[in-house]
Design a protein around this motif. Structure first.
Motif, mmCIF file in Angstrom:
data_model
loop_
_atom_site.group_PDB
_atom_site.id
_atom_site.type_symbol
_atom_site.label_atom_id
_atom_site.label_comp_id
_atom_site.label_asym_id
_atom_site.label_seq_id
_atom_site.Cartn_x
_atom_site.Cartn_y
_atom_site.Cartn_z
ATOM 1 N N ARG A 155 49.600 -55.199 4.999
ATOM 2 C CA ARG A 155 49.489 -56.181 3.910
ATOM 3 C C ARG A 155 48.314 -55.780 3.005
ATOM 4 O O ARG A 155 47.260 -56.404 2.996
ATOM 5 N N ILE A 156 48.536 -54.740 2.234
ATOM 6 C CA ILE A 156 47.465 -54.123 1.454
ATOM 7 C C ILE A 156 46.901 -55.050 0.377
ATOM 8 O O ILE A 156 45.691 -55.124 0.189
ATOM 9 N N LEU A 157 47.758 -55.784 -0.320
ATOM 10 C CA LEU A 157 47.256 -56.669 -1.374
ATOM 11 C C LEU A 157 46.409 -57.793 -0.789
ATOM 12 O O LEU A 157 45.371 -58.155 -1.353
ATOM 13 N N ASP A 158 46.822 -58.321 0.353
ATOM 14 C CA ASP A 158 46.026 -59.354 1.027
ATOM 15 C C ASP A 158 44.687 -58.783 1.473
ATOM 16 O O ASP A 158 43.648 -59.438 1.357
ATOM 17 N N ALA A 159 44.694 -57.553 1.994
ATOM 18 C CA ALA A 159 43.443 -56.921 2.443
ATOM 19 C C ALA A 159 42.492 -56.736 1.270
ATOM 20 O O ALA A 159 41.294 -57.031 1.379
ATOM 21 N N ILE A 160 43.011 -56.277 0.132
ATOM 22 C CA ILE A 160 42.163 -56.090 -1.055
ATOM 23 C C ILE A 160 41.584 -57.435 -1.484
ATOM 24 O O ILE A 160 40.409 -57.539 -1.813
ATOM 25 N N ARG A 161 42.408 -58.460 -1.463
ATOM 26 C CA ARG A 161 41.991 -59.789 -1.906
ATOM 27 C C ARG A 161 40.969 -60.431 -0.947
ATOM 28 O O ARG A 161 40.016 -61.068 -1.381
ATOM 29 N N GLU A 162 41.150 -60.232 0.360
ATOM 30 C CA GLU A 162 40.429 -61.039 1.352
ATOM 31 C C GLU A 162 39.311 -60.339 2.107
ATOM 32 O O GLU A 162 38.395 -61.007 2.587
ATOM 33 N N LEU A 163 39.373 -59.028 2.260
ATOM 34 C CA LEU A 163 38.406 -58.350 3.126
ATOM 35 C C LEU A 163 37.219 -57.799 2.343
ATOM 36 O O LEU A 163 37.376 -57.288 1.235
ATOM 37 N N GLU A 164 36.050 -57.884 2.954
ATOM 38 C CA GLU A 164 34.827 -57.295 2.387
ATOM 39 C C GLU A 164 34.915 -55.770 2.427
ATOM 40 O O GLU A 164 34.641 -55.092 1.462
ATOM 41 N N THR A 165 35.286 -55.249 3.597
ATOM 42 C CA THR A 165 35.529 -53.809 3.738
ATOM 43 C C THR A 165 36.881 -53.628 4.426
ATOM 44 O O THR A 165 37.263 -54.434 5.275
ATOM 45 N N ILE A 166 37.572 -52.574 4.033
ATOM 46 C CA ILE A 166 38.885 -52.273 4.602
ATOM 47 C C ILE A 166 38.787 -50.958 5.367
ATOM 48 O O ILE A 166 38.409 -49.937 4.799
ATOM 49 N N PRO A 167 39.105 -50.972 6.667
ATOM 50 C CA PRO A 167 39.142 -49.705 7.399
ATOM 51 C C PRO A 167 40.390 -48.929 6.981
ATOM 52 O O PRO A 167 41.480 -49.476 6.973
ATOM 53 N N TRP A 168 40.202 -47.675 6.609
ATOM 54 C CA TRP A 168 41.316 -46.865 6.119
ATOM 55 C C TRP A 168 41.504 -45.659 7.002
ATOM 56 O O TRP A 168 40.537 -44.965 7.319
ATOM 57 N N ARG A 169 42.746 -45.401 7.405
ATOM 58 C CA ARG A 169 43.022 -44.210 8.216
ATOM 59 C C ARG A 169 42.674 -42.956 7.440
ATOM 60 O O ARG A 169 42.945 -42.861 6.247
ATOM 61 N N VAL A 170 42.073 -42.016 8.137
ATOM 62 C CA VAL A 170 41.739 -40.719 7.545
ATOM 63 C C VAL A 170 42.582 -39.677 8.263
ATOM 64 O O VAL A 170 42.439 -39.471 9.464
ATOM 65 N N THR A 171 43.477 -39.052 7.501
ATOM 66 C CA THR A 171 44.363 -38.048 8.086
ATOM 67 C C THR A 171 43.946 -36.629 7.727
ATOM 68 O O THR A 171 44.400 -35.675 8.342
ATOM 69 N N ARG A 172 43.105 -36.514 6.697
ATOM 70 C CA ARG A 172 42.568 -35.209 6.312
ATOM 71 C C ARG A 172 41.284 -35.429 5.521
ATOM 72 O O ARG A 172 40.993 -36.539 5.104
ATOM 73 N N TYR A 173 40.521 -34.377 5.342
ATOM 74 C CA TYR A 173 39.228 -34.412 4.636
ATOM 75 C C TYR A 173 38.148 -35.200 5.393
ATOM 76 O O TYR A 173 37.164 -35.620 4.793
ATOM 77 N N SER A 174 38.298 -35.386 6.691
ATOM 78 C CA SER A 174 37.337 -36.215 7.433
ATOM 79 C C SER A 174 35.906 -35.683 7.344
ATOM 80 O O SER A 174 34.961 -36.467 7.381
ATOM 81 N N LYS A 175 35.744 -34.385 7.195
ATOM 82 C CA LYS A 175 34.390 -33.816 7.103
ATOM 83 C C LYS A 175 33.829 -33.885 5.677
ATOM 84 O O LYS A 175 32.644 -33.677 5.464
ATOM 85 N N ASP A 176 34.684 -34.197 4.695
ATOM 86 C CA ASP A 176 34.258 -34.227 3.299
ATOM 87 C C ASP A 176 33.985 -35.637 2.770
ATOM 88 O O ASP A 176 33.272 -35.804 1.792
ATOM 89 N N ILE A 177 34.589 -36.650 3.384
ATOM 90 C CA ILE A 177 34.439 -38.031 2.916
ATOM 91 C C ILE A 177 33.067 -38.548 3.351
ATOM 92 O O ILE A 177 32.713 -38.461 4.529
ATOM 93 N N ALA A 178 32.303 -39.080 2.384
ATOM 94 C CA ALA A 178 30.933 -39.513 2.678
ATOM 95 C C ALA A 178 30.652 -40.883 2.051
ATOM 96 O O ALA A 178 31.284 -41.281 1.065
#
Length: 140
Positions: free
Chosen positions: A15-38
């Motif tokens: 429920r992405i729109l609800d998460a954007i509307r309601e959550l302070e932070t959203i945990p997002w799956r990382v499938t690639r670039y894990s060493k580059d995201i900062a």
């Protein structure tokens, strides 16, 4: 150096729109670039599907990490898709729920028509500074 990303969510599973509307932070799956995201990197939040487009401008709030428990588990329509993989927490800086940048509009934009999410499926995409700045021009 700051990097810029586009993270895609699928409303069939989350429920992405609800998460954007309601959550302070959203945990997002990382499938690639894990060493580059900062922390501090810029993130465009994309919703897949019929109404595909950019629905939020965000930033990476916490480093990539393996989460043992998902704080957003109630937002998953199909919990098996959440997995126990690496995640990064993103904080919405600007919610575009009422006026998203829809895929259909972006196809005609000289800069954003080349977004990788338009060409290939996935979850995490690296985007250019020019693409990041163009979204800010349109929705800043």
């Amino acid at each position: 150096m700051t990097n810029y990303w586009l993270f895609q969510g699928n409303p069939k599973y989350y429920r992405i729109l609800d998460a954007i509307r309601e959550l302070e932070t959203i945990p997002w799956r990382v499938t690639r670039y894990s060493k580059d995201i900062a922390v501090g990197d810029g993130v465009l939040v994309w919703m897949a599907g019929e109404k595909a487009g950019i629905y939020a401008i965000a930033e990476v709030a916490e480093p990539v990490q393996a989460l043992t428990e998902l704080p957003d588990k109630d937002y998953w329509l199909d919990p098996s898709k959440a997995g126990s993989k690496l995640h990064v927490k993103v904080r919405c800086l600007r919610r575009l729920l009422g006026q998203p940048l829809r895929r259909s509009e972006l196809l005609y934009d000289r800069v954003l028509s080349n977004l990788p999410v338009i060409r290939a499926p996935g979850i995490n995409y690296k985007i250019t500074l020019e693409e990041w700045q163009r979204v800010h021009q349109l929705k800043g």
